[in-house]
Design a protein around this motif. Sequence first.
Motif, mmCIF file in Angstrom:
data_model
loop_
_atom_site.group_PDB
_atom_site.id
_atom_site.type_symbol
_atom_site.label_atom_id
_atom_site.label_comp_id
_atom_site.label_asym_id
_atom_site.label_seq_id
_atom_site.Cartn_x
_atom_site.Cartn_y
_atom_site.Cartn_z
ATOM 1 N N GLN A 24 -4.027 8.755 8.816
ATOM 2 C CA GLN A 24 -2.828 7.968 9.096
ATOM 3 C C GLN A 24 -1.991 7.769 7.833
ATOM 4 O O GLN A 24 -0.771 7.938 7.860
ATOM 5 N N GLN A 25 -2.615 7.448 6.723
ATOM 6 C CA GLN A 25 -1.889 7.257 5.464
ATOM 7 C C GLN A 25 -1.212 8.552 5.019
ATOM 8 O O GLN A 25 -0.069 8.540 4.566
ATOM 9 N N TYR A 28 1.829 9.069 7.249
ATOM 10 C CA TYR A 28 2.941 8.202 6.861
ATOM 11 C C TYR A 28 3.667 8.777 5.643
ATOM 12 O O TYR A 28 4.896 8.766 5.578
ATOM 13 N N ALA A 31 5.735 11.620 6.771
ATOM 14 C CA ALA A 31 6.889 11.189 7.577
ATOM 15 C C ALA A 31 8.136 10.991 6.715
ATOM 16 O O ALA A 31 9.257 11.180 7.202
ATOM 17 N N HIS A 32 7.958 10.656 5.460
ATOM 18 C CA HIS A 32 9.104 10.453 4.576
ATOM 19 C C HIS A 32 9.754 11.774 4.171
ATOM 20 O O HIS A 32 10.894 11.796 3.724
ATOM 21 N N ARG A 38 8.659 11.972 11.136
ATOM 22 C CA ARG A 38 9.292 10.657 11.031
ATOM 23 C C ARG A 38 9.664 10.119 12.412
ATOM 24 O O ARG A 38 9.557 8.929 12.687
ATOM 25 N N GLU A 41 6.774 8.271 13.758
ATOM 26 C CA GLU A 41 6.071 7.415 12.801
ATOM 27 C C GLU A 41 5.604 6.100 13.421
ATOM 28 O O GLU A 41 4.502 5.636 13.145
ATOM 29 N N HIS A 42 6.412 5.490 14.282
ATOM 30 C CA HIS A 42 6.056 4.181 14.834
ATOM 31 C C HIS A 42 5.426 4.299 16.217
ATOM 32 O O HIS A 42 5.205 3.301 16.882
ATOM 33 N N VAL A 45 1.976 8.403 15.292
ATOM 34 C CA VAL A 45 1.342 8.343 13.968
ATOM 35 C C VAL A 45 0.681 6.989 13.746
ATOM 36 O O VAL A 45 -0.361 6.892 13.098
ATOM 37 N N SER A 46 1.252 5.928 14.311
ATOM 38 C CA SER A 46 0.671 4.593 14.126
ATOM 39 C C SER A 46 -0.563 4.370 15.000
ATOM 40 O O SER A 46 -1.256 3.372 14.850
ATOM 41 N N GLU A 48 -4.191 4.729 15.792
ATOM 42 C CA GLU A 48 -5.425 5.086 15.094
ATOM 43 C C GLU A 48 -6.252 6.065 15.925
ATOM 44 O O GLU A 48 -6.935 6.925 15.388
ATOM 45 N N CYS A 51 -4.945 9.579 15.306
ATOM 46 C CA CYS A 51 -5.385 10.026 13.980
ATOM 47 C C CYS A 51 -6.864 10.382 13.996
ATOM 48 O O CYS A 51 -7.281 11.381 13.405
#
Length: 90
Positions: A24-25, A28, A31-32, A38, A41-42, A45-46, A48, A51
Amino acid sequence: MARAAHAAVAHGVGPGDTTAVDVQQAMYALAHRNPAVRRYEHDIVSSEQACERFRLGAKGNVSKAVEQFRAHLEWRAAYGLDAIAEEDFT
């Protein structure tokens, strides 16, 4: 979370190895730099659980899990998978 621990053992990933949070980290951070990631992302990806699914599929290899997850999200964006759910078929 006991089921995830059981699944990890079944896939040969021990308790001292990577976790879904590691994936997950990394997602993230990706995503940038990647608009296709991106976009989710919310949402995905958020999650768990998502992931964890990719981590287990990559047998605990975070780099491989991130690459597979990225490819999956780019595929979703390229084929407009999310637009299908919003489309009115009546």
